[in-house]
Design a protein around this motif. Sequence first.
Motif, PDB file in Angstrom:
ATOM      1  N   PRO A  35      19.162  -0.696 -53.730  1.00 31.39           N
ATOM      2  CA  PRO A  35      18.732  -1.857 -54.659  1.00 31.39           C
ATOM      3  C   PRO A  35      20.063  -2.601 -55.343  1.00 31.39           C
ATOM      4  O   PRO A  35      21.046  -2.432 -55.067  1.00 31.39           O
ATOM      5  N   ARG A  36      19.388  -3.623 -56.022  1.00 31.68           N
ATOM      6  CA  ARG A  36      20.568  -4.623 -56.524  1.00 31.68           C
ATOM      7  C   ARG A  36      21.462  -4.213 -57.690  1.00 31.68           C
ATOM      8  O   ARG A  36      22.614  -4.546 -57.654  1.00 31.68           O
ATOM      9  N   THR A  37      20.914  -3.633 -58.677  1.00 29.25           N
ATOM     10  CA  THR A  37      21.773  -3.463 -60.025  1.00 29.25           C
ATOM     11  C   THR A  37      22.310  -2.200 -59.835  1.00 29.25           C
ATOM     12  O   THR A  37      21.968  -1.223 -59.171  1.00 29.25           O
ATOM     13  N   ALA A  38      23.482  -2.141 -60.643  1.00 27.49           N
ATOM     14  CA  ALA A  38      24.130  -0.711 -60.724  1.00 27.49           C
ATOM     15  C   ALA A  38      23.132   0.376 -61.199  1.00 27.49           C
ATOM     16  O   ALA A  38      23.153   1.567 -60.685  1.00 27.49           O
ATOM     17  N   ALA A  39      22.124   0.148 -62.091  1.00 26.45           N
ATOM     18  CA  ALA A  39      21.410   1.129 -62.711  1.00 26.45           C
ATOM     19  C   ALA A  39      20.291   1.374 -61.590  1.00 26.45           C
ATOM     20  O   ALA A  39      19.787   2.844 -61.614  1.00 26.45           O
ATOM     21  N   GLN A  40      19.675   0.470 -60.967  1.00 25.08           N
ATOM     22  CA  GLN A  40      18.807   0.861 -59.738  1.00 25.08           C
ATOM     23  C   GLN A  40      19.580   1.731 -58.733  1.00 25.08           C
ATOM     24  O   GLN A  40      18.811   2.495 -58.198  1.00 25.08           O
ATOM     25  N   GLN A  41      20.601   1.181 -58.203  1.00 22.11           N
ATOM     26  CA  GLN A  41      21.307   1.983 -57.670  1.00 22.11           C
ATOM     27  C   GLN A  41      21.605   3.344 -57.754  1.00 22.11           C
ATOM     28  O   GLN A  41      21.401   4.458 -57.017  1.00 22.11           O
ATOM     29  N   ASP A  67      31.236   8.069 -52.043  1.00 17.98           N
ATOM     30  CA  ASP A  67      30.074   8.396 -52.945  1.00 17.98           C
ATOM     31  C   ASP A  67      30.319   7.126 -53.999  1.00 17.98           C
ATOM     32  O   ASP A  67      31.199   6.422 -54.211  1.00 17.98           O
ATOM     33  N   LEU A  68      29.217   6.787 -54.601  1.00 17.29           N
ATOM     34  CA  LEU A  68      29.168   5.789 -55.657  1.00 17.29           C
ATOM     35  C   LEU A  68      29.410   6.384 -57.161  1.00 17.29           C
ATOM     36  O   LEU A  68      29.286   7.499 -57.296  1.00 17.29           O
ATOM     37  N   VAL A  69      30.374   5.723 -57.932  1.00 16.57           N
ATOM     38  CA  VAL A  69      31.012   6.212 -59.074  1.00 16.57           C
ATOM     39  C   VAL A  69      30.062   5.111 -59.922  1.00 16.57           C
ATOM     40  O   VAL A  69      30.456   3.877 -59.984  1.00 16.57           O
ATOM     41  N   PHE A  70      29.191   5.747 -61.074  1.00 17.47           N
ATOM     42  CA  PHE A  70      28.555   4.956 -62.063  1.00 17.47           C
ATOM     43  C   PHE A  70      29.134   5.165 -63.253  1.00 17.47           C
ATOM     44  O   PHE A  70      29.228   6.347 -63.978  1.00 17.47           O
ATOM     45  N   GLY A  74      26.995  -6.083 -56.319  1.00 23.33           N
ATOM     46  CA  GLY A  74      27.011  -6.753 -55.114  1.00 23.33           C
ATOM     47  C   GLY A  74      27.931  -6.272 -54.155  1.00 23.33           C
ATOM     48  O   GLY A  74      27.713  -6.136 -52.838  1.00 23.33           O
ATOM     49  N   LEU A  75      29.231  -5.632 -54.391  1.00 25.16           N
ATOM     50  CA  LEU A  75      30.083  -5.204 -53.508  1.00 25.16           C
ATOM     51  C   LEU A  75      29.547  -3.815 -53.064  1.00 25.16           C
ATOM     52  O   LEU A  75      29.610  -3.707 -51.664  1.00 25.16           O
ATOM     53  N   THR A  76      28.960  -3.011 -53.846  1.00 24.08           N
ATOM     54  CA  THR A  76      28.467  -1.749 -53.344  1.00 24.08           C
ATOM     55  C   THR A  76      27.162  -2.021 -52.378  1.00 24.08           C
ATOM     56  O   THR A  76      27.078  -1.427 -51.192  1.00 24.08           O
ATOM     57  N   LEU A  77      26.380  -2.880 -52.813  1.00 28.06           N
ATOM     58  CA  LEU A  77      25.085  -3.341 -51.988  1.00 28.06           C
ATOM     59  C   LEU A  77      25.585  -3.980 -50.726  1.00 28.06           C
ATOM     60  O   LEU A  77      25.081  -3.438 -49.523  1.00 28.06           O
ATOM     61  N   TYR A  78      26.698  -5.013 -50.523  1.00 26.03           N
ATOM     62  CA  TYR A  78      26.983  -5.231 -49.530  1.00 26.03           C
ATOM     63  C   TYR A  78      27.605  -4.402 -48.491  1.00 26.03           C
ATOM     64  O   TYR A  78      27.646  -4.289 -47.175  1.00 26.03           O
ATOM     65  N   SER A  79      28.560  -3.431 -49.049  1.00 27.22           N
ATOM     66  CA  SER A  79      29.401  -2.694 -48.009  1.00 27.22           C
ATOM     67  C   SER A  79      28.359  -1.771 -47.424  1.00 27.22           C
ATOM     68  O   SER A  79      28.493  -1.383 -46.338  1.00 27.22           O
ATOM     69  N   VAL A 120      23.568   2.694 -67.405  1.00 27.68           N
ATOM     70  CA  VAL A 120      24.593   2.394 -66.360  1.00 27.68           C
ATOM     71  C   VAL A 120      24.989   1.155 -66.557  1.00 27.68           C
ATOM     72  O   VAL A 120      24.147   0.075 -66.475  1.00 27.68           O
ATOM     73  N   TYR A 121      26.257   0.701 -66.548  1.00 32.55           N
ATOM     74  CA  TYR A 121      26.909  -0.566 -66.653  1.00 32.55           C
ATOM     75  C   TYR A 121      27.650  -1.218 -65.674  1.00 32.55           C
ATOM     76  O   TYR A 121      28.094  -2.308 -65.766  1.00 32.55           O
TER      77      TYR A 121
END
Length: 157
Positions: free
Chosen positions: A87-93, A109-112, A73-78, A119-120
């Motif tokens: 997309p909504r979830t970490a795995a989808q992102q 960059d995103l860190v998964f 939610g934080l990454t999506l919002y930002s 991805v969790y």
Amino acid sequence: MTMRVQMPHLLARAGTVSALTLVTLGGPIPAHGAAPEAELASVSAKALRIAASKQGAPYKYGAQGPNSFDCSGLTLYSFRRAGRALPRTAAQQYRHTEHVSRSARRGGDLVFFHSGSGVYHVGIYAGEDRIWHAPKAGAVVRLERIWSRAVWYGRVR
């Protein structure tokens, strides 16, 4: 002294705002015609600043802001506020990003975090092996050192 002579030329060439954004992210100043890369770096830098501005916001499962967040939610919002949809979830992102190596990662960059192929957790890379993230129930959005080697990196396009 050489830097002082070159900086005005570089700033005029790349544009003051773009150059300062890229210097902040640690990336190269683009050559003429590299506007798409500069725009992407600017979006990532803005998303990083937005995530940092949410420091102290409480974690809440499923929350997408503006006052509470879960990790994705934080990454999506930002990124939404910076002008990019995720997309909504970490795995989808993770599936939505351009995958980059640890050596190619840069601020924004995103860190998964993953276990095997799943991805969790996700956060936004802030440099110096640190991320902005919403860690877990009972915690708040914060800057934290990456604690695992089981991470992948993704760049939002």
